[in-house]
Design a protein around this motif. Structure first.
Motif, PDB file in Angstrom:
ATOM      1  N   UNK A 173      12.747  23.370 -14.406  1.00  0.00           N
ATOM      2  CA  UNK A 173      12.553  24.761 -14.843  1.00  0.00           C
ATOM      3  C   UNK A 173      11.161  25.012 -15.412  1.00  0.00           C
ATOM      4  N   UNK A 174      10.311  23.989 -15.338  1.00  0.00           N
ATOM      5  CA  UNK A 174       8.974  24.090 -15.920  1.00  0.00           C
ATOM      6  C   UNK A 174       8.153  25.175 -15.215  1.00  0.00           C
ATOM      7  N   UNK A 175       7.556  26.064 -16.027  1.00  0.00           N
ATOM      8  CA  UNK A 175       6.731  27.143 -15.482  1.00  0.00           C
ATOM      9  C   UNK A 175       5.248  26.961 -15.781  1.00  0.00           C
ATOM     10  N   UNK A 176       4.943  26.234 -16.857  1.00  0.00           N
ATOM     11  CA  UNK A 176       3.544  26.054 -17.253  1.00  0.00           C
ATOM     12  C   UNK A 176       3.312  24.612 -17.690  1.00  0.00           C
ATOM     13  N   UNK A 177       2.298  23.966 -17.105  1.00  0.00           N
ATOM     14  CA  UNK A 177       1.974  22.571 -17.425  1.00  0.00           C
ATOM     15  C   UNK A 177       0.473  22.433 -17.599  1.00  0.00           C
ATOM     16  N   UNK A 178       0.068  21.877 -18.749  1.00  0.00           N
ATOM     17  CA  UNK A 178      -1.346  21.663 -19.051  1.00  0.00           C
ATOM     18  C   UNK A 178      -1.627  20.162 -19.098  1.00  0.00           C
ATOM     19  N   UNK A 179      -2.483  19.699 -18.171  1.00  0.00           N
ATOM     20  CA  UNK A 179      -2.857  18.278 -18.093  1.00  0.00           C
ATOM     21  C   UNK A 179      -4.356  18.088 -18.335  1.00  0.00           C
ATOM     22  N   UNK A 180      -4.954  18.962 -19.128  1.00  0.00           N
ATOM     23  CA  UNK A 180      -6.393  18.887 -19.372  1.00  0.00           C
ATOM     24  C   UNK A 180      -6.816  17.503 -19.855  1.00  0.00           C
ATOM     25  N   UNK A 181      -7.831  16.958 -19.192  1.00  0.00           N
ATOM     26  CA  UNK A 181      -8.443  15.670 -19.570  1.00  0.00           C
ATOM     27  C   UNK A 181      -7.461  14.503 -19.528  1.00  0.00           C
ATOM     28  N   UNK A 182      -6.410  14.613 -18.731  1.00  0.00           N
ATOM     29  CA  UNK A 182      -5.533  13.455 -18.493  1.00  0.00           C
ATOM     30  C   UNK A 182      -6.204  12.615 -17.399  1.00  0.00           C
ATOM     31  N   UNK A 183      -7.088  11.724 -17.818  1.00  0.00           N
ATOM     32  CA  UNK A 183      -8.065  11.099 -16.911  1.00  0.00           C
ATOM     33  C   UNK A 183      -7.452  10.145 -15.899  1.00  0.00           C
ATOM     34  N   UNK A 184      -6.223   9.666 -16.162  1.00  0.00           N
ATOM     35  CA  UNK A 184      -5.598   8.714 -15.229  1.00  0.00           C
ATOM     36  C   UNK A 184      -4.836   9.410 -14.104  1.00  0.00           C
ATOM     37  N   UNK A 185      -4.636  10.699 -14.231  1.00  0.00           N
ATOM     38  CA  UNK A 185      -3.861  11.440 -13.225  1.00  0.00           C
ATOM     39  C   UNK A 185      -4.676  11.560 -11.942  1.00  0.00           C
ATOM     40  N   UNK A 186      -4.026  11.255 -10.809  1.00  0.00           N
ATOM     41  CA  UNK A 186      -4.709  11.335  -9.515  1.00  0.00           C
ATOM     42  C   UNK A 186      -3.875  12.164  -8.537  1.00  0.00           C
ATOM     43  N   UNK A 187      -4.303  12.181  -7.271  1.00  0.00           N
ATOM     44  CA  UNK A 187      -3.615  12.955  -6.229  1.00  0.00           C
ATOM     45  C   UNK A 187      -2.138  12.585  -6.125  1.00  0.00           C
ATOM     46  N   UNK A 220      -9.484  16.856  -2.891  1.00  0.00           N
ATOM     47  CA  UNK A 220      -8.918  17.957  -2.111  1.00  0.00           C
ATOM     48  C   UNK A 220      -7.466  17.699  -1.703  1.00  0.00           C
ATOM     49  N   UNK A 221      -7.065  16.433  -1.665  1.00  0.00           N
ATOM     50  CA  UNK A 221      -5.675  16.111  -1.314  1.00  0.00           C
ATOM     51  C   UNK A 221      -4.705  16.728  -2.330  1.00  0.00           C
ATOM     52  N   UNK A 222      -5.097  16.760  -3.594  1.00  0.00           N
ATOM     53  CA  UNK A 222      -4.258  17.407  -4.618  1.00  0.00           C
ATOM     54  C   UNK A 222      -4.038  18.878  -4.287  1.00  0.00           C
ATOM     55  N   UNK A 223      -5.099  19.532  -3.813  1.00  0.00           N
ATOM     56  CA  UNK A 223      -5.006  20.952  -3.485  1.00  0.00           C
ATOM     57  C   UNK A 223      -4.103  21.162  -2.273  1.00  0.00           C
ATOM     58  N   UNK A 224      -4.111  20.204  -1.354  1.00  0.00           N
ATOM     59  CA  UNK A 224      -3.195  20.261  -0.213  1.00  0.00           C
ATOM     60  C   UNK A 224      -1.748  20.173  -0.697  1.00  0.00           C
ATOM     61  N   UNK A 225      -1.485  19.244  -1.618  1.00  0.00           N
ATOM     62  CA  UNK A 225      -0.132  19.103  -2.193  1.00  0.00           C
ATOM     63  C   UNK A 225       0.298  20.394  -2.889  1.00  0.00           C
ATOM     64  N   UNK A 226      -0.587  20.926  -3.716  1.00  0.00           N
ATOM     65  CA  UNK A 226      -0.279  22.146  -4.480  1.00  0.00           C
ATOM     66  C   UNK A 226       0.039  23.303  -3.545  1.00  0.00           C
ATOM     67  N   UNK A 227      -0.778  23.464  -2.510  1.00  0.00           N
ATOM     68  CA  UNK A 227      -0.591  24.599  -1.588  1.00  0.00           C
ATOM     69  C   UNK A 227       0.704  24.468  -0.787  1.00  0.00           C
ATOM     70  N   UNK A 228       1.119  23.246  -0.541  1.00  0.00           N
ATOM     71  CA  UNK A 228       2.367  23.031   0.222  1.00  0.00           C
ATOM     72  C   UNK A 228       3.605  23.196  -0.637  1.00  0.00           C
ATOM     73  N   UNK A 229       3.542  22.705  -1.878  1.00  0.00           N
ATOM     74  CA  UNK A 229       4.757  22.615  -2.675  1.00  0.00           C
ATOM     75  C   UNK A 229       4.934  23.649  -3.775  1.00  0.00           C
TER      76      UNK A 229
END
Length: 403
Positions: A173-187, A220-229
């Motif tokens: 049910x999450x509508x808003x997620x902030x991951x600012x400067x979470x440096x280990x997060x990848x695609x 850019x792979x992250x943006x592909x995931x976001x646009x698809x899902x």
């Protein structure tokens, strides 16, 4: 005939409660000390609707949480945490919002002791700058806070893709997620959120706002995931994501629900990326490409062609000139905010074009525009709706002062 003397003490408690609801939090507390009638009225739940209690948790205070519950307060910000977090959760079983921003001493252990059973009422959790929090805590959150709608994790630099997998598994049910400067997060982690690993996690497919500012591993792979899902996404913040490029804009260009896109300081975004955005099916109302060194006048032409419905446009420190302004202004009928601070090639001619055509402008930033003079500014100040004008470094010359 007789006259009835009216006095504030004659008002019904319900009327007093309505009056008290307009007071700030300190004054709400003070009116309770005036007399018994006012105290009763001030405890009416309507007086405290929407109020967030700001607490220093130090000594034991048995009356604290009963007092908050009597007032109907369900939002809490912990300013300093010297006691167990479970003390709060047990004291406020119907809590809706918990803000722990900056509680540096909060650990996985402390959070684990607090979240030991379902808390269905909790909708908002802010753990920004709780730097000791790791994926372990996200497992607890995903297990027990199933109704969470807002999760702030800015600056929680120990979180990895595993944590995002847990979020994608549990927080549907999450509508808003902030991951600012979470440096280990990848695609891979963004793929989890976007439902690309359905065998393990459904994903957070109801997300409307996603902040990925300064997540340096993203491509850019992250943006592909976001646009698809993430088809419901309205706000996407990619500022300072140096790994994304023009090619990634192709993926974003067909996200029909996207309203606001922040590409501030994305060094690899150029005029070509703006072309991709403009040629898609976007209906953006806000775009920020400030400090993107490769963006120039050609981008303004593309914006006029395909992103003309923008209400807010930020171009601070971009290599734009009066010519670019000329190519843009006639199409931008809805633009209300224009930020062109530190665009050092803009002159009075550009300001005149803005004044003539962007008649809906309510705010303009001209900080550090060193080539503008009093003449151009006089034209800008004649804009009929203008409320905010930021000049910052601009200074009149001696000759202009004399006039």
């Amino acid at each position: 005939m007789f006259e009835m003397e009216t006095h504030i003490s004659c008002l019904f408690p319900e009327i007093l409660a309505i009056i008290f609801s307009y007071l700030d939090v300190k004054d709400k507390g003070r009116v309770a000390q005036v007399c018994a009638a006012w105290k009763d009225a001030s405890y009416h739940k309507s007086v405290w609707r929407g109020v967030e209690a700001k607490l220093h948790l130090r000594r034991a205070n048995p009356s604290l949480f009963p007092s908050l519950q009597t007032r109907g307060i369900k939002k809490v910000q912990i300013l300093s945490l010297r006691r167990s977090l479970s003390y709060v959760i047990q004291g406020m079983p119907h809590i809706e919002s918990l803000n722990l921003c900056g509680c540096f001493n909060l650990t996985d252990n402390g959070l684990g002791h607090a979240f030991v059973q379902d808390i269905p009422s909790l909708r908002v959790l802010n753990l920004s700058l709780c730097k000791q929090i790791t994926d372990s805590s996200l497992g607890r959150i995903a297990q027990y806070l199933k109704n969470l709608e807002v999760l702030e994790l800015g600056g929680c630099s120990n979180i990895t893709n595993t944590g995002l997998l847990l979020i994608a598994w549990g927080l549907h049910r999450l509508k808003s997620l902030n991951l600012r400067s979470c440096r280990h997060v990848s695609d891979v982690g963004i793929g989890h959120l976007s439902g690309m690993t359905r065998s393990a996690a459904e994903g957070c497919l109801s997300l409307e706002k996603l902040t990925l500012q300064d997540c340096q591993k993203l491509t850019d792979l992250s943006l592909k995931h976001v646009s698809k899902g993430l088809n419901k996404l309205k706000v996407l913040n990619l500022s300072f994501c140096g790994g994304i490029s023009d090619a990634g804009m192709i993926h974003l260009s067909h996200m029909t629900h996207l309203c606001s896109l922040n590409l501030r300081s994305c060094d690899n975004i150029s005029d070509t990326g703006i072309m991709h955005l403009a040629m898609g099916s976007l209906r953006l109302s806000g775009l920020d490409v400030s400090f993107c060194d490769k963006i120039g006048d050609q981008s303004l032409a593309y914006i006029a062609q395909g992103l003309y419905q923008l209400k807010s446009l930020s171009l601070c420190s971009c290599h734009i000139s009066d010519d670019g302004i000329n190519r843009m202004v006639r199409q931008m009928h809805e633009l209300k905010t224009l930020n062109i601070g530190q665009c050092v090639r803009i002159t009075d001619k550009g300001l005149e074009l803005i004044a003539d055509h962007l008649t809906q402008l309510t705010g303009i930033d001209l900080y550090g525009c060193t080539k503008i003079t009093k003449r151009g500014l006089e034209r800008i100040t004649q804009l009929p709706c203008l409320k905010v004008l930021n000049l910052g470094l601009w200074q009149m010359t001696e000759s202009e002062r004399v006039r």
